[in-house]
Design a protein around this motif. Structure first.
Motif, PDB file in Angstrom:
ATOM      1  N   TYR A  15      43.987  23.273  -5.778  1.00 23.33           N
ATOM      2  CA  TYR A  15      45.218  22.499  -5.635  1.00 23.33           C
ATOM      3  C   TYR A  15      45.715  22.577  -4.191  1.00 23.33           C
ATOM      4  CZ  TYR A  15      50.096  21.153  -5.970  1.00 23.33           C
ATOM      5  OH  TYR A  15      51.308  20.553  -5.754  1.00 23.33           O
ATOM      6  N   GLY A  49      41.753  27.370  -9.573  1.00 23.11           N
ATOM      7  CA  GLY A  49      42.447  26.085  -9.675  1.00 23.11           C
ATOM      8  C   GLY A  49      43.592  25.987  -8.685  1.00 23.11           C
ATOM      9  N   LEU A  50      44.319  27.078  -8.479  1.00 25.94           N
ATOM     10  CA  LEU A  50      45.405  27.108  -7.500  1.00 25.94           C
ATOM     11  C   LEU A  50      44.855  26.888  -6.091  1.00 25.94           C
ATOM     12  CD1 LEU A  50      48.399  27.592  -6.761  1.00 25.94           C
ATOM     13  CD2 LEU A  50      47.876  30.061  -6.748  1.00 25.94           C
ATOM     14  N   TYR A  89      51.427  23.665  -8.836  1.00 24.62           N
ATOM     15  CA  TYR A  89      50.281  23.891  -9.719  1.00 24.62           C
ATOM     16  C   TYR A  89      50.703  24.289 -11.135  1.00 24.62           C
ATOM     17  CZ  TYR A  89      45.755  25.435 -11.418  1.00 24.62           C
ATOM     18  OH  TYR A  89      44.614  25.579 -12.159  1.00 24.62           O
ATOM     19  N   GLU A 148      42.197  30.235 -13.334  1.00 26.32           N
ATOM     20  CA  GLU A 148      43.483  29.673 -12.912  1.00 26.32           C
ATOM     21  C   GLU A 148      43.686  29.838 -11.410  1.00 26.32           C
ATOM     22  OE1 GLU A 148      46.668  30.173 -16.490  1.00 26.32           O
ATOM     23  OE2 GLU A 148      45.894  32.040 -15.628  1.00 26.32           O
TER      24      GLU A 148
END
Length: 139
Positions: free
Chosen positions: A117, A113-114, A80, A110
């Motif tokens: 992912y 987002g991780l 990521y 963030e």
């Protein structure tokens, strides 16, 4: 005059800013030593998001793929956030650009987002993860 040991003001509108100034002027003794810190407000990530990432994504994927929890976390961080190459004793090694997901280093956006992912990678590898909402996890 009774002093509140510690008080936090989130200056999200002018009324709260006025309350903060009033507190400093009226409730903090001027003969003491105090520290006032002003920093940009960041929404904190939820404990549920943290439990989902580490308790569901990292543990499930690690178990399915044969990685220890810390290894799986590192692999996801590298995927990521990217990697950086460092030299040690004449050899080159890849490391994740980020080694931690502590709230003071990774924003809630963030971190989400991780998680996304990790969900995408799991799906591509045929690993089923429960949805983040309503996932029962324990860590």
């Amino acid at each position: 005059m009774m002093l509140v040991k510690e008080k936090t003001f989130r200056l999200l509108d002018p009324r709260i800013a006025a309350n903060c100034v009033e507190f400093i002027l009226n409730d903090v003794p001027h003969d003491g030593r105090f520290e006032v810190e002003v920093r940009k407000y960041r929404k904190r990530r939820s404990p549920e998001a943290n439990r989902y990432y580490f308790g569901v994504c990292v543990q499930t994927m690690g178990r399915e793929l044969g990685y220890r929890v810390d290894e799986m976390h590192d692999v996801l961080l590298m995927g990521y956030f990217g990697t950086e190459e460092k030299e040690f004793r004449g050899k080159r090694y890849l490391f994740p650009k980020r080694r931690t997901t502590a709230p003071d280093t990774v924003s809630s956006v963030e971190f989400q987002g991780l998680i996304q992912y990790a969900q995408q990678v799991a799906s591509e590898m045929g690993i089923t993860l429960p949805d983040q909402e309503g996932a029962a996890c324990s860590t």
